[in-house]
Scaffold this active site. Structure first.
Site, PDB file in Angstrom:
ATOM      1  N   LYS A 280       0.838  -1.201   0.000  1.00 37.88           N
ATOM      2  CA  LYS A 280       0.000   0.000   0.000  1.00 37.88           C
ATOM      3  C   LYS A 280       0.873   1.251   0.000  1.00 37.88           C
ATOM      4  O   LYS A 280       2.001   1.213   0.485  1.00 37.88           O
ATOM      5  CB  LYS A 280      -0.844   0.028   1.286  1.00 37.88           C
ATOM      6  CG  LYS A 280      -1.998  -0.955   1.309  1.00 37.88           C
ATOM      7  CD  LYS A 280      -2.790  -0.788   2.604  1.00 37.88           C
ATOM      8  CE  LYS A 280      -3.971  -1.743   2.649  1.00 37.88           C
ATOM      9  NZ  LYS A 280      -4.990  -1.464   1.624  1.00 37.88           N
ATOM     10  N   ARG A 354     -10.503 -11.366   1.583  1.00 30.38           N
ATOM     11  CA  ARG A 354     -11.339 -12.414   0.993  1.00 30.38           C
ATOM     12  C   ARG A 354     -10.628 -13.769   1.023  1.00 30.38           C
ATOM     13  O   ARG A 354     -11.268 -14.810   1.083  1.00 30.38           O
ATOM     14  CB  ARG A 354     -11.761 -12.006  -0.426  1.00 30.38           C
ATOM     15  CG  ARG A 354     -10.624 -11.815  -1.382  1.00 30.38           C
ATOM     16  CD  ARG A 354     -11.010 -10.976  -2.599  1.00 30.38           C
ATOM     17  NE  ARG A 354     -11.040  -9.540  -2.296  1.00 30.38           N
ATOM     18  CZ  ARG A 354     -11.331  -8.594  -3.180  1.00 30.38           C
ATOM     19  NH1 ARG A 354     -11.645  -8.910  -4.424  1.00 30.38           N
ATOM     20  NH2 ARG A 354     -11.340  -7.329  -2.835  1.00 30.38           N
TER      21      ARG A 354
HETATM   22  N1  BES Z   1      -8.114  -3.608   4.218  1.00 32.23           N
HETATM   23  C1  BES Z   1      -8.299  -3.179   2.891  1.00 32.23           C
HETATM   24  C2  BES Z   1      -9.606  -2.412   2.680  1.00 32.23           C
HETATM   25  C3  BES Z   1      -9.738  -1.111   3.442  1.00 32.23           C
HETATM   26  C4  BES Z   1      -9.474   0.077   2.812  1.00 32.23           C
HETATM   27  C5  BES Z   1     -10.206  -1.110   4.743  1.00 32.23           C
HETATM   28  C6  BES Z   1      -9.624   1.266   3.495  1.00 32.23           C
HETATM   29  C7  BES Z   1     -10.356   0.070   5.420  1.00 32.23           C
HETATM   30  C8  BES Z   1     -10.080   1.260   4.800  1.00 32.23           C
HETATM   31  C9  BES Z   1      -8.316  -4.375   1.938  1.00 32.23           C
HETATM   32  O1  BES Z   1      -7.557  -5.459   2.324  1.00 32.23           O
HETATM   33  C10 BES Z   1      -7.785  -3.893   0.627  1.00 32.23           C
HETATM   34  O2  BES Z   1      -6.669  -3.479   0.598  1.00 32.23           O
HETATM   35  N2  BES Z   1      -8.604  -3.954  -0.407  1.00 32.23           N
HETATM   36  C11 BES Z   1      -8.219  -3.507  -1.694  1.00 32.23           C
HETATM   37  C12 BES Z   1      -8.765  -4.481  -2.689  1.00 32.23           C
HETATM   38  C13 BES Z   1      -8.243  -4.288  -4.081  1.00 32.23           C
HETATM   39  C14 BES Z   1      -6.774  -4.628  -4.144  1.00 32.23           C
HETATM   40  C15 BES Z   1      -9.031  -5.157  -5.023  1.00 32.23           C
HETATM   41  C16 BES Z   1      -8.822  -2.128  -1.908  1.00 32.23           C
HETATM   42  O3  BES Z   1      -9.936  -1.872  -1.484  1.00 32.23           O
HETATM   43  O4  BES Z   1      -8.127  -1.278  -2.507  1.00 32.23           O
HETATM   44 ZN    ZN Z   2      -5.523  -5.337   1.760  1.00 39.95          ZN
END
Ligand code: BES
Ligand code: ZN
Ligand code: ZN
Length: 504
Positions: A280, A354
């Site tokens: 990230k 997931r």
């Molecule tokens: N934990 C994150 C989602 C999240 C984002 C929670 C902001 C709380 C606040 C999750 O694991 C994630 O990173 N999801 C990605 C999915 C994508 C790579 C398909 C996302 O939402 O960007």
């Molecule tokens: Zn994630």
């Protein structure tokens, strides 16, 4: 905090401050307010006439009471609660939160809340106590200077003329639920270093021992035996081993519970989400400590269930892991095999929630679950779709979805259903495996749910995406900023509703 109910007149309560609800456009020259105005030397009419208070939700007016013949309390806080016709448990909770937060800030130590609600005494008393306990939650656990030292020591819920036994059942229920919500918020707020999957398992053991729940914690060797390649692929890059926490509540024989149906809650417990190799960006990454909120919610709900003792069995599953990049981490393009045998192409290691839920849901099913609600801070996309107002709900069983939405509505937690048509599943088809773990830019919250649906076959299943609602960026009169505890009260209510239906 000492909590009690009172069925007497607010005038006689031995507290420093009274917090009294006032409805929108209410007049000071009739009924309840007329009497209050007379007892307080005319301050109520004065403030209403000056239009300093209209009764709009969240408005407050604060007075010192100086008269001789008024209430024993020497402070009065009027709190706007909006239209009388729209006054529901949700407003009572917020009113109570606003009451204790603003009075604590003034150094008040004992408070009586006068909610002025008609209806079921037990639930009114409960909502008021829940709201007060949630209102007192603060983020300053790790602060050593400027820490909030003021404390409310005594809370009275004043429901004149109500049934004593019903009030005391309600205040006790409210205490159990309020504490469960704050327990969940406390976990969500813990830094990743201080709440690893192993720490979460320890917290779960504490709950199980203290409140009497069955507990089993699968370590990585047992996950290996179960074939949980999807879950294990997430913890691979971390020095912290994954833990799959299983809590079970079983009612005493005497409640006449029948088995066959088993309701399960399954939560995402990523104790820190760096994104893994699909790292990230640095901005706001610190917030990814709350990526275990789904798992923490399951623990909070189970803690309350153990004390409320409903007539149905409930299974709680928290899938805990840390998502880190390292020389051992799963790489984009890797293919993993889930417990069900399905193969998954991991396109993006940041879509890890997931992956752990896939095996956790399958394991809940193996343990006999027939109805599953999973919850997770799963997608950033849910914030784009619904902001911080509604959490998303999706599922494969409309009755189940409707039931969760209704349970939420009763406690003032909002869930908005998104569609889950079969067409969306096309987006997660893989060229080389059965499915892939991301579905492209479009409908991110839905394709995440479409992925989970693959593992919920044969179950009545609903999925809550709480990524947009689990953490509040701003303070409100009734609550601090930070973890909100969203869904804890909804799921407890869901169990209580199912329990009542079973007993009918
Ligand atoms: N934990 C994150 C989602 C999240 C984002 C929670 C902001 C709380 C606040 C999750 O694991 C994630 O990173 N999801 C990605 C999915 C994508 C790579 C398909 C996302 O939402 O960007
Ligand atoms: Zn994630
Ligand atoms: Zn995540």
């Amino acid at each position: 905090m000492q909590i009690e109910g009172s069925t007497g007149h607010y005038r006689d309560l031995e507290v420093q401050a009274l917090a009294i609800a006032i409805f929108k456009d209410e007049k000071a020259d009739e009924g309840f307010l007329k009497e209050l105005d007379e007892l307080t030397g005319g301050v109520v009419k004065s403030v209403l006439d000056a239009e300093e208070l209209s009764g709009k939700e969240g408005e407050t007016a604060y007075f010192h009471l100086l008269g001789e013949n008024g209430p024993k309390a020497t402070r009065l806080l009027l709190i706007g609660v909006g239209n009388r016709e729209e006054y529901r448990p949700a407003q009572i909770t917020q009113m109570a939160g606003t009451a204790v937060r603003s009075l604590r800030a003034k150094g008040i130590k004992s408070v009586a809340i006068v909610p002025r609600a008609d209806g079921d005494t037990e639930s009114i008393a409960s909502m008021a106590v829940e709201g007060a306990i949630m209102g007192l939650f603060d983020l300053d656990k790790y602060r050593t200077v400027d820490k909030e030292k003021r404390k409310i020591e005594k809370l009275v819920i004043a429901l004149a003329g109500a049934d004593e036994a019903a009030i005391s059942r309600g205040t006790e229920r409210g205490r159990v639920i309020g504490e469960a919500v704050n327990f969940t918020r406390d976990l969500a707020n813990e830094p990743g270093a201080w709440l690893t999957p192993t720490d979460m398992a320890e917290r779960a053991r504490d709950i199980a021992n203290k409140f009497g729940l069955n507990i089993d914690v699968l370590d990585e060797a047992r996950m290996e035996q179960e074939g949980m390649g999807s879950l294990l692929s997430v913890s691979h890059g971390s020095d912290q081993p994954a833990k799959l926490i299983i809590l079970k509540y079983t009612p005493a024989e005497a409640t006449g519970a029948v088995d066959g149906e088993l309701l399960a809650f399954v939560g995402k417990g990523i104790t820190f989400d760096t994104g893994g190799i699909s790292l990230k960006p640095g901005e706001n990454m610190e917030l990814m400590k709350y990526d275990m909120t789904g798992g923490a919610t399951v623990l909070g709900v189970m803690q309350a269930i153990a004390q409320i003792k409903p007539a149905i069995s409930v299974l709680g599953v928290a899938a805990c892991a840390e998502n880190m990049p390292s020389g051992k981490a799963t790489k984009p393009g890797d293919v993993v095999r889930a417990m069900t045998g399905k193969t998954i192409e991991v396109i993006n290691t940041d879509a890890e929630g997931r992956l752990i839920l896939a095996d956790a849901i399958a394991y809940a099913k193996k343990l006999g679950a027939t109805r599953v609600v999973d919850l997770a801070t799963l997608t950033g996309a849910v914030s784009i779709a619904l902001g911080d107002v509604h959490a998303a709900i999706l599922g494969n069983d409309q009755a189940m979805v409707d039931e969760v939405v209704a349970a939420g509505k009763e406690v003032g937690e909002k869930f908005w259903q998104l569609p889950l048509d079969a067409e969306y599943s096309k987006q997660i088809k893989s060229d080389i495996a059965d499915i892939k773990n991301v579905g492209g830019r479009k409908a991110g919250t839905i394709t995440a749910a479409a992925f989970l649906k693959e593992f919920a076959e044969g179950l009545a299943w609903a999925h809550l995406d709480i990524a947009g609602t689990a953490w509040a960026d701003d303070v409100k009169p009734h609550r601090s900023k930070g973890p909100t505890g969203i869904a804890v009260r909804t799921l407890i209510n869901l169990v209580e509703r199912a329990s009542r239906a079973r007993l009918e």
